[in-house]
Scaffold this motif. Sequence first.
Motif, short mmCIF file in Angstrom:
data_model
loop_
_atom_site.label_atom_id
_atom_site.label_comp_id
_atom_site.label_asym_id
_atom_site.label_seq_id
_atom_site.Cartn_x
_atom_site.Cartn_y
_atom_site.Cartn_z
N HIS A 13 -30.25 -8.72 -4.79
CA HIS A 13 -30.32 -7.25 -4.92
C HIS A 13 -28.95 -6.61 -4.65
O HIS A 13 -28.57 -5.67 -5.34
N THR A 14 -28.24 -7.13 -3.67
CA THR A 14 -26.92 -6.60 -3.36
C THR A 14 -25.97 -6.78 -4.53
O THR A 14 -25.22 -5.85 -4.88
N VAL A 17 -26.82 -4.21 -7.18
CA VAL A 17 -26.35 -2.86 -6.82
C VAL A 17 -24.85 -2.75 -7.06
O VAL A 17 -24.36 -1.75 -7.59
N THR A 41 -27.03 2.48 -4.98
CA THR A 41 -28.01 2.02 -4.00
C THR A 41 -29.21 2.95 -3.93
O THR A 41 -30.36 2.51 -3.95
N TYR A 44 -31.07 2.58 -7.34
CA TYR A 44 -31.68 1.26 -7.51
C TYR A 44 -32.94 1.12 -6.65
O TYR A 44 -33.92 0.52 -7.06
N THR A 45 -32.90 1.68 -5.46
CA THR A 45 -34.07 1.61 -4.57
C THR A 45 -35.08 2.71 -4.87
O THR A 45 -36.11 2.79 -4.21
N THR A 46 -34.80 3.52 -5.85
CA THR A 46 -35.63 4.63 -6.33
C THR A 46 -35.89 5.68 -5.25
O THR A 46 -36.90 6.38 -5.31
N LEU A 47 -34.99 5.80 -4.28
CA LEU A 47 -35.10 6.89 -3.31
C LEU A 47 -34.77 8.22 -3.98
O LEU A 47 -35.46 9.20 -3.79
N GLY A 69 -34.12 -1.66 -10.65
CA GLY A 69 -34.50 -1.82 -9.25
C GLY A 69 -36.00 -1.94 -9.08
O GLY A 69 -36.49 -2.81 -8.35
N PHE A 73 -37.67 -5.39 -7.68
CA PHE A 73 -38.42 -5.43 -6.43
C PHE A 73 -39.83 -6.00 -6.67
O PHE A 73 -40.37 -6.72 -5.83
N SER A 76 -39.37 -9.68 -6.97
CA SER A 76 -39.09 -10.23 -5.64
C SER A 76 -40.37 -10.38 -4.82
O SER A 76 -40.55 -11.38 -4.11
#
Length: 98
Positions: A13-14, A17, A41, A44-47, A69, A73, A76
């Motif tokens: 994941h890193t 990103v 970041t 990708y994390t959909t925040l 992302g 996830f 994963s």
Amino acid sequence: MLALAVLVLVFAHTVQVWIWAVSILVIAALPDLSTSFYFATVTYTTLGYGDIVLGPEARIVATFCAITGLLTFGISTAFLIGVLTRILPDVFKSDRNV
């Protein structure tokens, strides 16, 4: 084995990103690498905080970053369940009598 699997996933994941951050920087959508990494970041994390936004010509990049992302996830999660079923086969037996 589980710790190794989690470590591999975090590393993967890193890397993704960082690839998105460099891509955003290459298309000159954001001014510097740290801002680009932060935006990648968060996207990708959909925040999606919304404190940094891309211009109209680059918004599709953010969309693909978020979709990547989200899908990664999910993959994963499936991978970790697969690892757990190999580590703890008795817990995941489907023919248990309840």
